[in-house]
Every structure is written in structure tokens, then in C-alpha cells.
Design an enzyme around this catalytic site. Structure first.
Site, PDB file in Angstrom:
ATOM      1  N   ASP A 102     -41.450  -9.035  22.074  1.00 30.86           N
ATOM      2  CA  ASP A 102     -41.091  -8.220  23.231  1.00 30.86           C
ATOM      3  C   ASP A 102     -39.777  -8.704  23.851  1.00 30.86           C
ATOM      4  O   ASP A 102     -39.456  -9.899  23.787  1.00 30.86           O
ATOM      5  CB  ASP A 102     -42.237  -8.283  24.263  1.00 30.86           C
ATOM      6  CG  ASP A 102     -42.190  -7.124  25.246  1.00 30.86           C
ATOM      7  OD1 ASP A 102     -41.392  -6.195  25.037  1.00 30.86           O
ATOM      8  OD2 ASP A 102     -42.964  -7.150  26.225  1.00 30.86           O
ATOM      9  N   HIS A 148     -32.918  -3.832  19.441  1.00 32.44           N
ATOM     10  CA  HIS A 148     -33.807  -3.722  18.273  1.00 32.44           C
ATOM     11  C   HIS A 148     -33.092  -4.199  17.000  1.00 32.44           C
ATOM     12  O   HIS A 148     -33.707  -4.812  16.131  1.00 32.44           O
ATOM     13  CB  HIS A 148     -34.286  -2.278  18.109  1.00 32.44           C
ATOM     14  CG  HIS A 148     -35.073  -1.778  19.291  1.00 32.44           C
ATOM     15  ND1 HIS A 148     -36.081  -2.520  19.867  1.00 32.44           N
ATOM     16  CD2 HIS A 148     -34.992  -0.630  20.013  1.00 32.44           C
ATOM     17  CE1 HIS A 148     -36.587  -1.829  20.888  1.00 32.44           C
ATOM     18  NE2 HIS A 148     -35.947  -0.694  21.007  1.00 32.44           N
ATOM     19  N   LEU A 175     -46.772 -16.547   1.692  1.00 35.70           N
ATOM     20  CA  LEU A 175     -47.090 -15.963   3.003  1.00 35.70           C
ATOM     21  C   LEU A 175     -47.466 -14.477   2.894  1.00 35.70           C
ATOM     22  O   LEU A 175     -46.839 -13.738   2.141  1.00 35.70           O
ATOM     23  CB  LEU A 175     -45.844 -16.094   3.894  1.00 35.70           C
ATOM     24  CG  LEU A 175     -45.885 -15.400   5.258  1.00 35.70           C
ATOM     25  CD1 LEU A 175     -46.614 -16.264   6.282  1.00 35.70           C
ATOM     26  CD2 LEU A 175     -44.474 -15.094   5.757  1.00 35.70           C
TER      27      LEU A 175
HETATM   28  C1  IPE Z   1     -45.689  -4.068  22.927  1.00 37.05           C
HETATM   29  O1  IPE Z   1     -44.555  -4.107  23.719  1.00 37.05           O
HETATM   30  C2  IPE Z   1     -45.412  -3.346  21.641  1.00 37.05           C
HETATM   31  C3  IPE Z   1     -44.519  -4.048  20.710  1.00 37.05           C
HETATM   32  C4  IPE Z   1     -44.015  -5.238  20.878  1.00 37.05           C
HETATM   33  C5  IPE Z   1     -44.236  -3.350  19.487  1.00 37.05           C
HETATM   34  P1  IPE Z   1     -44.279  -2.989  24.835  1.00 37.05           P
HETATM   35  O2  IPE Z   1     -42.988  -3.358  25.443  1.00 37.05           O
HETATM   36  O3  IPE Z   1     -44.399  -1.641  24.254  1.00 37.05           O
HETATM   37  O4  IPE Z   1     -45.497  -3.236  25.829  1.00 37.05           O
HETATM   38  P2  IPE Z   1     -45.646  -2.882  27.378  1.00 37.05           P
HETATM   39  O5  IPE Z   1     -45.350  -1.428  27.518  1.00 37.05           O
HETATM   40  O6  IPE Z   1     -44.680  -3.734  28.130  1.00 37.05           O
HETATM   41  O7  IPE Z   1     -47.058  -3.250  27.700  1.00 37.05           O
HETATM   42  C1  IPE Z   2     -40.075  -4.848  21.925  1.00 37.74           C
HETATM   43  O1  IPE Z   2     -39.030  -4.857  22.844  1.00 37.74           O
HETATM   44  C2  IPE Z   2     -39.809  -3.933  20.753  1.00 37.74           C
HETATM   45  C3  IPE Z   2     -40.616  -2.703  20.743  1.00 37.74           C
HETATM   46  C4  IPE Z   2     -41.572  -2.415  21.573  1.00 37.74           C
HETATM   47  C5  IPE Z   2     -40.315  -1.738  19.698  1.00 37.74           C
HETATM   48  P1  IPE Z   2     -38.926  -3.779  24.009  1.00 37.74           P
HETATM   49  O2  IPE Z   2     -38.158  -2.600  23.514  1.00 37.74           O
HETATM   50  O3  IPE Z   2     -40.282  -3.472  24.555  1.00 37.74           O
HETATM   51  O4  IPE Z   2     -38.081  -4.581  25.073  1.00 37.74           O
HETATM   52  P2  IPE Z   2     -38.248  -4.571  26.641  1.00 37.74           P
HETATM   53  O5  IPE Z   2     -39.670  -4.945  26.948  1.00 37.74           O
HETATM   54  O6  IPE Z   2     -37.934  -3.191  27.110  1.00 37.74           O
HETATM   55  O7  IPE Z   2     -37.278  -5.587  27.125  1.00 37.74           O
HETATM   56 MG    MG Z   3     -41.385  -4.321  26.027  1.00 33.85          MG
END
Ligand code: IPE
Ligand code: IPE
Ligand code: MG
Length: 262
Positions: A41, A58, A152
Site C-alpha cells: 500500500d 504503481h 519460491l
Molecule cells: C488494499 O489497499 C488493496 C491492495 C493493496 C491491492 P487499498 O488502498 O485498496 O485499501 P484501502 O482502501 O485503503 O482499505
Molecule cells: C496500493 O497503493 C496499490 C493498489 C491498491 C493497486 P494505493 O494505490 O492504494 O496507494 P495509496 O493508498 O493511495 O497511497
Molecule cells: Mg491504498
């Protein structure tokens, strides 16, 4: 720094900092968790901090996935699971979702090379039928081509939601009941586990979530029942091997009791 820690340098550069825990000790004592799961995240915040569009976060995040697979393989982790796209992530803008789909396309090809070079077996969990046909084809071929690799196991959760996984599993189980393959009183915890996408994959020992958020966001609710949870503030694109080793060090300081008196 110990020589063995140096042996884990795989980014074509010399280590300059000391690792927070001695890798040699971890390796010798067999303290490497068999299954590490990661909620990656913070990509969006990483990009925002730099005034970049979210998709650039990303892009950076994908590079870190690649390095983490190699690090995990070298550390002797048996299973590495990453949460790449949730069933809820379709709510994001069309532009961001499309950028993520393009990255899946690109990385499916790239991963094939990395997986074979590192003897890694790739498995996807989640509901793949919602993806475009070429992505489904790439996922299937990635799994088939790497099926014989013995190092792995790299599990990627895409269009994955734990509740959706349970719903799909229960539907299949009810169908098998209807068709007489099993009876309701034969259903054990193992039966339920066998209907999940993670059938045959052991439960995670350690869950890492980056970016300071402390929630599961619909990730592996069944499988994480007794996992050790580790939260760190670092945003996913900034995650390094040192952070991984730090998490494993913390895991080793925990006492897993599984309900016993300890
Ligand atoms: C969880 O992260 C999903 C992934 C890392 C793929 P999100 O950023 O979507 O989760 P919330 O919305 O903060 O709970
Ligand atoms: C996690 O990073 C990746 C996905 C959920 C695809 P985020 O895109 O949720 O990044 P933040 O939480 O907005 O910083
Ligand atoms: Mg996120």
C-alpha cells in the site's frame, strides 16, 4: 556487516548500510517464515508526494515487487503472496484502472523471465474472468509455464477479495453437495480451505502492510487467522530488502501461541 548479508545483494550494487538484524542468524536458525504475505500500500501517496500522477506510483511499485520476489527467493521464503488489486479497486478512476491493467500486461511477460531465472512458480488468486481476454491468457500461461519450478511460490492476488473468494468457494461446495460428492456433515475446516483459491498453499506466517494503514482491506480473512501482523510506515515504492529483513526480525521476536497457554 556479515559476509552472508552481502551475499543477498542482488541489485548490482554494494550494500552500504548495516542490516538491522543479522541475516546469518536468521538463516542458520531456520527462522525465515515459510509464507510471507504483503499488502502493498502507498503507491498513490508516494506519487502525490512527488507531484506525479498516481499511476507513476504503481510503476515504481511494480519495480519493487520484482526486487522483492528476488529477495524472498534468496532469503529462502517458500511462499510470497502480494495483494496487487482488490475487488474494491475497480472503484478507482478509469484512467488509474487502465494504467494498472497495462502494468499487468507488461509484468506478466516480464515475470515469466524473472520467475524462470529464479526457479519461481507463479500462482494467481482472485477472480480472473473480469479481466480482458489477453490478460487472462497471460495469467494462465504464466501459471502453466512456471508450474514445474521448485523454488519460491509467488502468489499474486488480482481482483481478489476475501469475501468474494469465500462466496465462490461456498457456491462450489454447495454444488458438490447437490451432486452428491460431499455431504454437509463431512464439511471440516480443511474442506472449506480446499475450496478457497489458496487450496494447497499454507496459511501466511507473517503479514506485512506498508504505508501506515492498519487494516486488512478484505485480504485473506480466513488464511490470516493466526498470522503475525506487521505494519510499517514506509510507502510500498520505498520498500527494500532491509525492510523485509526488519519485518522478519520482528516476527522472530513474537511468541506464536495458537491459543495454547504458552
Ligand atoms: C488494499 O489497499 C488493496 C491492495 C493493496 C491491492 P487499498 O488502498 O485498496 O485499501 P484501502 O482502501 O485503503 O482499505
Ligand atoms: C496500493 O497503493 C496499490 C493498489 C491498491 C493497486 P494505493 O494505490 O492504494 O496507494 P495509496 O493508498 O493511495 O497511497
Ligand atoms: Mg491504498
Amino acid at each position: 556487516m556479515s559476509e552472508s548479508a552481502g551475499a543477498f545483494t542482488n541489485r548490482g550494487q554494494e550494500e552500504t548500510t548495516c542490516l538491522p538484524v543479522c541475516l546469518e542468524d536468521l538463516m542458520e536458525d531456520g527462522k525465515i517464515p515459510a509464507h510471507v504475505a504483503i499488502i502493498m500500500d502507498g503507491n498513490g501517496r508516494w506519487a502525490r508526494k512527488r507531484g506525479l500522477p498516481r499511476k507513476m506510483g504503481h510503476v515504481e511499485g511494480c519495480k519493487v515487487v520484482e526486487r522483492t520476489v528476488e529477495d524472498a527467493a534468496r532469503l529462502g521464503i517458500r511462499y510470497l503472496t502480494v495483494y496487487a488489486f482488490s475487488t474494491e479497486n475497480w472503484k478507482r478512476s478509469e484512467d488509474e484502472v487502465e494504467a494498472l491493467m497495462q502494468l499487468f500486461r507488461y509484468y506478466a511477460k516480464r515475470l515469466l523471465k524473472i520467475a524462470n531465472e529464479n526457479n519461481v512458480r507463479v500462482k494467481m488468486i482472485g477472480e480472473r474472468s473480469r479481466f480482458a481476454p489477453d490478460i487472462i491468457k497471460a495469467i494462465n500461461s504464466l501459471e502453466d509455464t512456471t508450474a514445474g519450478n521448485t523454488g519460491l511460490t509467488f502468489v499474486i492476488a488480482v481482483n481478489y477479495g476475501s469475501r468474494d473468494e469465500l462466496r465462490r468457494g461456498v457456491t462450489r461446495m454447495l454444488r458438490d453437495c447437490e451432486e452428491g460428492h460431499i455431504t454437509p456433515d463431512q464439511v471440516t475446516e480443511e474442506t472449506i480451505a480446499s475450496y478457497l483459491d489458496t487450496a494447497k498453499i499454507p496459511d501466511p506466517d507473517l503479514l506485512i502492510r506498508t504505508s501506515g494503514e492498519e487494516r486488512l482491506s478484505n485480504f485473506m480473512l480466513w488464511q490470516l487467522a493466526y498470522s503475525e501482523l506487521y505494519f510499517c510506515d514506509v510507502l510500498w515504492p520505498d520498500f527494500t530488502k532491509e525492510e523485509l529483513v526488519k519485518a522478519i526480525g520482528e516476527y522472530n521476536r513474537r511468541e506464536r501461541r495458537f491459543g495454547d497457554a504458552g
